[in-house]
Design an enzyme around this catalytic site. Sequence first.
Site, PDB file in Angstrom:
ATOM      1  N   LYS A  33       0.845  -1.204   0.000  1.00  0.00           N
ATOM      2  CA  LYS A  33       0.000   0.000   0.000  1.00  0.00           C
ATOM      3  C   LYS A  33       0.880   1.253   0.000  1.00  0.00           C
ATOM      4  O   LYS A  33       2.101   1.179   0.219  1.00  0.00           O
ATOM      5  CB  LYS A  33      -0.885  -0.022   1.245  1.00  0.00           C
ATOM      6  CG  LYS A  33      -0.077   0.095   2.553  1.00  0.00           C
ATOM      7  CD  LYS A  33      -0.935  -0.126   3.793  1.00  0.00           C
ATOM      8  CE  LYS A  33      -0.104   0.015   5.068  1.00  0.00           C
ATOM      9  NZ  LYS A  33      -0.869  -0.366   6.268  1.00  0.00           N
ATOM     10  N   ASP A 310      11.472  23.688  -2.277  1.00  0.00           N
ATOM     11  CA  ASP A 310      12.285  23.050  -3.314  1.00  0.00           C
ATOM     12  C   ASP A 310      13.737  22.842  -2.942  1.00  0.00           C
ATOM     13  O   ASP A 310      14.486  22.253  -3.710  1.00  0.00           O
ATOM     14  CB  ASP A 310      12.263  23.926  -4.576  1.00  0.00           C
ATOM     15  CG  ASP A 310      10.872  24.431  -4.849  1.00  0.00           C
ATOM     16  OD1 ASP A 310      10.003  23.587  -5.132  1.00  0.00           O
ATOM     17  OD2 ASP A 310      10.630  25.651  -4.727  1.00  0.00           O
TER      18      ASP A 310
HETATM   19  C1  LIG Z   1      -0.129  -1.448   6.852  1.00  0.00           C
HETATM   20  C2  LIG Z   1      -0.685  -2.701   7.366  1.00  0.00           C
HETATM   21  C3  LIG Z   1       0.131  -3.821   7.593  1.00  0.00           C
HETATM   22  C4  LIG Z   1       1.635  -3.771   7.500  1.00  0.00           C
HETATM   23  O1  LIG Z   1       2.120  -3.125   8.652  1.00  0.00           O
HETATM   24  P1  LIG Z   1       3.704  -3.018   8.917  1.00  0.00           P
HETATM   25  O2  LIG Z   1       3.790  -2.464  10.281  1.00  0.00           O
HETATM   26  O3  LIG Z   1       4.212  -2.074   7.873  1.00  0.00           O
HETATM   27  O4  LIG Z   1       4.253  -4.363   8.774  1.00  0.00           O
HETATM   28  C5  LIG Z   1      -0.477  -5.005   7.936  1.00  0.00           C
HETATM   29  N1  LIG Z   1      -1.816  -5.089   8.094  1.00  0.00           N
HETATM   30  C6  LIG Z   1      -2.610  -4.013   7.937  1.00  0.00           C
HETATM   31  C7  LIG Z   1      -4.074  -4.153   8.151  1.00  0.00           C
HETATM   32  C8  LIG Z   1      -2.094  -2.774   7.578  1.00  0.00           C
HETATM   33  O5  LIG Z   1      -2.893  -1.734   7.420  1.00  0.00           O
END
Ligand SMILES: *Cc1c(COP(=O)(O)O)cnc(C)c1O
Length: 372
Positions: A33, A310
């Site tokens: 993400k 910048d």
């Molecule tokens: C972002 C997210 C993760 C990953 O979390 P990290 O701390 O970056 O490993 C896992 N599960 C959910 C639901 C998330 O939103």
Amino acid sequence: MWQAQVRVDLDAIRENVARLRAGTSAEVMAVVKGDGYGHGMVPTAHAVLDAGAGWLGVCTLGEALQLRRAGLTAPVLAWLLAPGLPLHEAIAADVDIGIGSCGLLAEAVTAAQLAGRPARLHLKVDTGLARGGATAEDWPDLVEAAAKAQSDGTVELVGVWSHLVFADAPGHATIDRQLTAYRDGLAVAERLGVRPRYRHLANSAATLTRSDTHFDLVRPGIACYGLSPVPGERFGLRPAMSVRARVMLTKRVPAGQGVSYGHTYHTERAGTLAVVPLGYADGVPRHASNRGPVQLAGRIRRIAGRVCMDQIVLDCGDDEVAAGDVATLFGDGRHGEPTADDWAAAVDTINYEIVTRFGSPRVPRIYAGDRP
Ligand SMILES: *Cc1c(COP(=O)(O)O)cnc(C)c1O
């Protein structure tokens, strides 16, 4: 010739995923993400799959569809969905959907009918984070409605999942409490006839420190990029991102020279200023004014004065520094440069936010390591 660049080492990402896989018997869903935490979602996705991750995790429907448009066919779970979205597009594209409310479940059922195939769902139980997911009170109704939809053939219940509050503090009491609440949620599901193939709870921190949270699938994000979710520990991970820019110009100034907007910095003695073409439009937090560390000409210097949109200025004293020299904001630290962790400490945030900020289209992202 380049002016500023974000360099992403895909080999580092592959190594980190291999390391995570070696530490668990569960399958791995690499979370990509937020444009792969600023590393570029699609190249990152290819790298994590190369390294044996079986799943990709994203938040939005747009992210999931972008992965599919890029030709990635691995299982994808999208879990942050507002009402009224075209969920049939997700179903048609074989994207799994995270469901935490009866309202969204009803939308998924309608969308599955429109798509002409069952929606693959992961039911989310809120075990204490109080963000997404059904509370313990609402959980039985959600599972019951989902079980009915499954027996009608409109949905396939693939997963039951939750998310941890405080996994970055491995001994924290919330973890045990959430594990208990999660097992209770699974037991309720089982009583209602729902036995999901995938039970998943662990983020990076729990993947690295709490094997009792792994179940069938772990969901590491930040660790794939080589950054530690637990302050003060490295876990042998290798940071994949470095951010660099070439000095635009240098100039000699006298002692007492005020530098950048508002003159919040004054030179102590006569010396050379170096102007570096990266600013808050590029991802440098403005809060890094007079704080952010930058390596230039063999030394780490604090940004002198305000971060502009910048550019930033470094006070190099009498050191040899010239236009065209490379200034490194952060990297993996092997050459003495600051790390994203150093930046996080300097500006009072977390390494996640530092790397995710560097997504400006005007700073080219350069990939090192084998391109897929
Ligand atoms: C972002 C997210 C993760 C990953 O979390 P990290 O701390 O970056 O490993 C896992 N599960 C959910 C639901 C998330 O939103």
